[in-house]
Design a protein around this motif. Structure first.
Motif, PDB file in Angstrom:
ATOM      1  N   GLU A   1      -4.131 -14.033 -31.638  1.00 29.45           N
ATOM      2  CA  GLU A   1      -3.085 -13.657 -30.703  1.00 29.45           C
ATOM      3  C   GLU A   1      -3.404 -12.253 -30.187  1.00 29.45           C
ATOM      4  O   GLU A   1      -3.754 -11.361 -30.960  1.00 29.45           O
TER       5      GLU A   1
ATOM      6  N   SER B   1       1.944 -11.060 -24.522  1.00 32.96           N
ATOM      7  CA  SER B   1       1.398 -11.718 -25.694  1.00 32.96           C
ATOM      8  C   SER B   1       0.701 -13.002 -25.284  1.00 32.96           C
ATOM      9  O   SER B   1       1.311 -13.888 -24.671  1.00 32.96           O
TER      10      SER B   1
ATOM     11  N   PRO C   1      -1.098 -16.171 -26.853  1.00 32.34           N
ATOM     12  CA  PRO C   1      -1.283 -16.858 -28.129  1.00 32.34           C
ATOM     13  C   PRO C   1      -2.639 -17.562 -28.197  1.00 32.34           C
ATOM     14  O   PRO C   1      -3.058 -18.203 -27.238  1.00 32.34           O
ATOM     15  N   ARG C   2      -3.314 -17.421 -29.307  1.00 32.56           N
ATOM     16  CA  ARG C   2      -4.558 -18.155 -29.557  1.00 32.56           C
ATOM     17  C   ARG C   2      -5.507 -18.114 -28.348  1.00 32.56           C
ATOM     18  O   ARG C   2      -5.743 -19.122 -27.675  1.00 32.56           O
TER      19      ARG C   2
END
Lengths: 118, 113
Positions: free
Chosen positions: B17, B74, B76-77
């Motif tokens: 992340e 942010s 994610p992944r």
């Protein structure tokens, strides 16, 4: 597909010639479009604000006679680099403000046009 | 127009992340926070926009504290294809066509295998 389309994506020209770049809003009317220039590893620099049916507003330091902007319709703005020189080589990007029937007030960007002046 | 400050570069690895924080201390009441992504030789692409608290879409999340003087994007992944420059901008809403944006250098994110 792209909401804002620029053409051509790449152009190479000889010094002293003029080059026209088109920016079209494909599925909305754009009363305002913006033209940016971006040099390698640098940020976008606003060149001018193009308003449909009126003269463009140029940022300080941008020559209006060198970078001609025409916004004759609600879906098309053109940027013409006149008498291009190698120092004009750059990545030119347009953006369009969605208004009119969409009314979202969102900005959409074209894919950019890479100009190389030999 | 509010000026933004964000890290020049970040490194990450696939699957992690990534959080990119942007400071905008002079944000005005009618300003929205907008993030764009730019790949080399392409125009910027809108990622997410928010006014306060948290916004989430299929691509990212945006966290905005109560004072709105900063925001965090942010991702994610992340994958290798997320390698790009990420720009944080403060965009005034309303006021007709006043959409002159001040672009900083953005954050160059490199995702490594």
């Amino acid at each position: 597909g792209a909401v804002v389309s620029q053409h051509p994506s790449r152009v190479i020209c000889k010094s002293g010639t003029s080059v026209k770049i088109e920016c079209r809003s494909l599925d909305f009317q754009a009363t305002t479009m913006f033209w940016y220039r971006q040099f390698p590893k640098q940020s976008l620099m606003l060149m001018a604000t193009s308003n449909e049916g009126s003269k463009a507003t140029y940022e300080q330091g941008v020559e209006k006679d060198k970078f001609l902007i025409n916004h004759a319709s609600l879906t098309l703005s053109t940027l013409t680099v006149t008498s291009a020189h190698p120092e004009d080589s750059s990545f030119y990007i347009c953006s369009a403000l969605a208004g009119g029937d969409r009314g979202t007030g969102e900005l959409f960007f074209g894919e950019g046009s890479r100009l190389t002046v030999l | 127009l509010a000026k933004t400050t964000q890290p020049i570069s970040m490194d990450s690895y696939e699957g992690q992340e990534v959080n990119i924080t942007c400071s905008h201390n002079n944000i005005a009441t009618n300003d929205y926070i907008t993030w764009y992504q730019q790949f080399p030789s392409q125009g910027p692409r809108f990622i997410i926009q928010g006014y306060k608290t948290k916004v989430t879409n299929e691509v990212a999340s945006l966290f905005i504290p109560a004072d709105r003087k900063s925001s965090t994007l942010s991702l994610p992944r992340v994958s290798l294809s997320d390698t790009a420059v990420y720009y944080c901008l403060v965009v005034p809403r309303g006021a007709g066509n006043n959409r002159k944006l001040i672009w900083g250098l953005g954050t160059s994110l490199a995702v490594n295998p």
